[in-house]
Enzyme design. Structure first.
Site, PDB file in Angstrom:
ATOM      1  N   GLN A   1      -4.950  -1.382   9.494  1.00  0.00           N
ATOM      2  CA  GLN A   1      -4.790  -2.693   8.873  1.00  0.00           C
ATOM      3  C   GLN A   1      -5.407  -3.768   9.770  1.00  0.00           C
ATOM      4  O   GLN A   1      -5.149  -3.819  10.968  1.00  0.00           O
ATOM      5  CB  GLN A   1      -3.291  -2.979   8.625  1.00  0.00           C
ATOM      6  CG  GLN A   1      -3.018  -4.255   7.862  1.00  0.00           C
ATOM      7  CD  GLN A   1      -3.549  -4.258   6.430  1.00  0.00           C
ATOM      8  OE1 GLN A   1      -3.655  -3.216   5.789  1.00  0.00           O
ATOM      9  NE2 GLN A   1      -3.901  -5.425   5.930  1.00  0.00           N
TER      10      GLN A   1
ATOM     11  N   LYS B   1       0.844  -1.209   0.000  1.00  0.00           N
ATOM     12  CA  LYS B   1       0.000   0.000   0.000  1.00  0.00           C
ATOM     13  C   LYS B   1       0.875   1.253   0.000  1.00  0.00           C
ATOM     14  O   LYS B   1       0.621   2.209  -0.729  1.00  0.00           O
ATOM     15  CB  LYS B   1      -0.951  -0.017   1.204  1.00  0.00           C
ATOM     16  CG  LYS B   1      -2.058  -1.064   1.053  1.00  0.00           C
ATOM     17  CD  LYS B   1      -2.866  -1.295   2.323  1.00  0.00           C
ATOM     18  CE  LYS B   1      -3.852  -2.445   2.106  1.00  0.00           C
ATOM     19  NZ  LYS B   1      -4.641  -2.797   3.295  1.00  0.00           N
TER      20      LYS B   1
ATOM     21  N   ASP C   1     -11.323   2.898   4.089  1.00  0.00           N
ATOM     22  CA  ASP C   1     -11.747   1.495   4.003  1.00  0.00           C
ATOM     23  C   ASP C   1     -13.272   1.375   3.940  1.00  0.00           C
ATOM     24  O   ASP C   1     -13.794   0.276   3.736  1.00  0.00           O
ATOM     25  CB  ASP C   1     -11.260   0.722   5.232  1.00  0.00           C
ATOM     26  CG  ASP C   1     -10.038  -0.119   4.929  1.00  0.00           C
ATOM     27  OD1 ASP C   1      -9.895  -0.552   3.781  1.00  0.00           O
ATOM     28  OD2 ASP C   1      -9.245  -0.342   5.851  1.00  0.00           O
TER      29      ASP C   1
HETATM   30  N1  GUN Z   1      -6.754  -6.728   5.786  1.00  0.00           N
HETATM   31  C1  GUN Z   1      -6.940  -7.432   4.647  1.00  0.00           C
HETATM   32  N2  GUN Z   1      -7.519  -6.674   3.705  1.00  0.00           N
HETATM   33  C2  GUN Z   1      -7.709  -5.451   4.258  1.00  0.00           C
HETATM   34  C3  GUN Z   1      -8.285  -4.227   3.783  1.00  0.00           C
HETATM   35  O1  GUN Z   1      -8.747  -4.088   2.639  1.00  0.00           O
HETATM   36  N3  GUN Z   1      -8.288  -3.199   4.680  1.00  0.00           N
HETATM   37  C4  GUN Z   1      -7.808  -3.330   5.936  1.00  0.00           C
HETATM   38  N4  GUN Z   1      -7.884  -2.270   6.738  1.00  0.00           N
HETATM   39  N5  GUN Z   1      -7.287  -4.439   6.404  1.00  0.00           N
HETATM   40  C5  GUN Z   1      -7.238  -5.492   5.567  1.00  0.00           C
END
Ligand code: GUN
Length: 282
Positions: free
Chosen positions: A97, A53, A120
């Site tokens: 996350q 990311k 998100d």
């Molecule tokens: N863990 C796995 N996929 C994601 C996601 O798209 N967002 C977040 N915050 N955590 C994750």
């Protein structure tokens, strides 16, 4: 034989557009959008996702801040960090996350993210907007799935869609998103009886349950469209939730793993960060 849905290609196209958009933002506002990523602990998969990311932010000119907290950090400490980011006018997006350690109340952390920094789309306000089909920030992976379908001109209106997995990150929001796009959605989960009856009668099947090669060729109809959101590591190999090799000849479209939905999630995160910037700088 199936057409392979190329998530890398589509995500690169999206990222190119975002890069241009970020240049325009810098020209107009004198600053780039900023994304803060909060990681608690050192879950190996999370470390890789966060690294990807941040790398993607760098590529398109989005600023990033990483807040890395120890596995043993208290809920109060995490909350303090989120509140700081929430109050920082230079931070446009906040991503926590997931998963968080079991002892932490995930909902109470997420609810501290302001609606317009919730990249998100996990806060109650953004979920409500999705339910009501009123815009808002849509979770990244479901957005990615819909953008893949659109890129390949795959119709959703009136189509029967089976989604396997009811997580808040993928299955549930995707079921709403596709319902809003006039699909007829069946959301399947671990207690669903006779899943194969549902999947065999579906035009589009989305696997998001996290079980390697769960979807077998006897569970899909000829010419079905398979969207595989699963990322499972077995013996140093990454495989999806669909039995790719054995269903490839039967279906009309399929996403590979890796290289399907994964890169789309990252591209949509960048999209959401830019969207948040614009909401805050109206
Ligand atoms: N863990 C796995 N996929 C994601 C996601 O798209 N967002 C977040 N915050 N955590 C994750």
């Amino acid at each position: 034989m199936a057409t392979i849905i190329d998530g890398k290609l589509v995500s690169n196209t999206i990222k190119e557009n975002i890069k241009e958009e970020v240049s325009k933002i810098i020209e107009k506002y004198g600053k780039a959008p900023t994304l803060a990523v909060v990681l608690v602990g050192s879950n190996p998969a999370s470390l890789i996702y966060v690294r990807n990311k941040i790398k993607a932010c760098n590529k398109v000119g989005i600023n990033s801040i990483q807040v890395i907290l120890d596995e043993k950090v208290s809920e109060e400490e995490i909350k303090k960090e989120i509140i700081k980011l929430a109050n920082n006018p230079d931070v446009n997006g906040i991503l926590v996350q997931l998963p968080l350690p079991n002892e932490i109340n995930k909902e109470s952390i997420i609810e501290l993210i302001p609606e317009d920094k919730d990249v998100d789309g996990l806060t109650k306000k953004n979920v409500a907007k999705l339910v009501l089909n009123e815009g808002g920030i849509i979770p990244c992976t479901p957005s990615g799935v819909v953008d893949l379908l659109k890129y390949y001109n795959i119709e959703t209106s009136g189509k029967r869609v089976a989604i396997i997995g009811r997580s808040m990150l993928v299955g549930k929001p995707l079921s709403l998103l596709l319902t809003n796009l006039d699909a007829t959605v069946t959301l399947c989960h671990s207690k669903t009886k006779n899943i194969e009856e549902i999947t065999k009668n579906s035009d589009i099947i989305v696997c998001a349950l996290g079980k390697p090669r769960f979807l077998k060729d006897n569970m899909v109809s000829k010419n079905a469209i398979i969207i595989d959101v699963g990322i499972n590591r077995i013996e140093d190999k990454i495989v999806g939730d669909a039995d790719f090799e054995n269903i490839f000849d039967k279906v009309s479209y399929i996403t590979p793993v890796p290289g399907g939905c994964g890169p789309m999630t990252v591209a949509e995160l960048l999209n959401n960060t830019v969207k948040c910037f614009y909401i805050q700088n109206k």
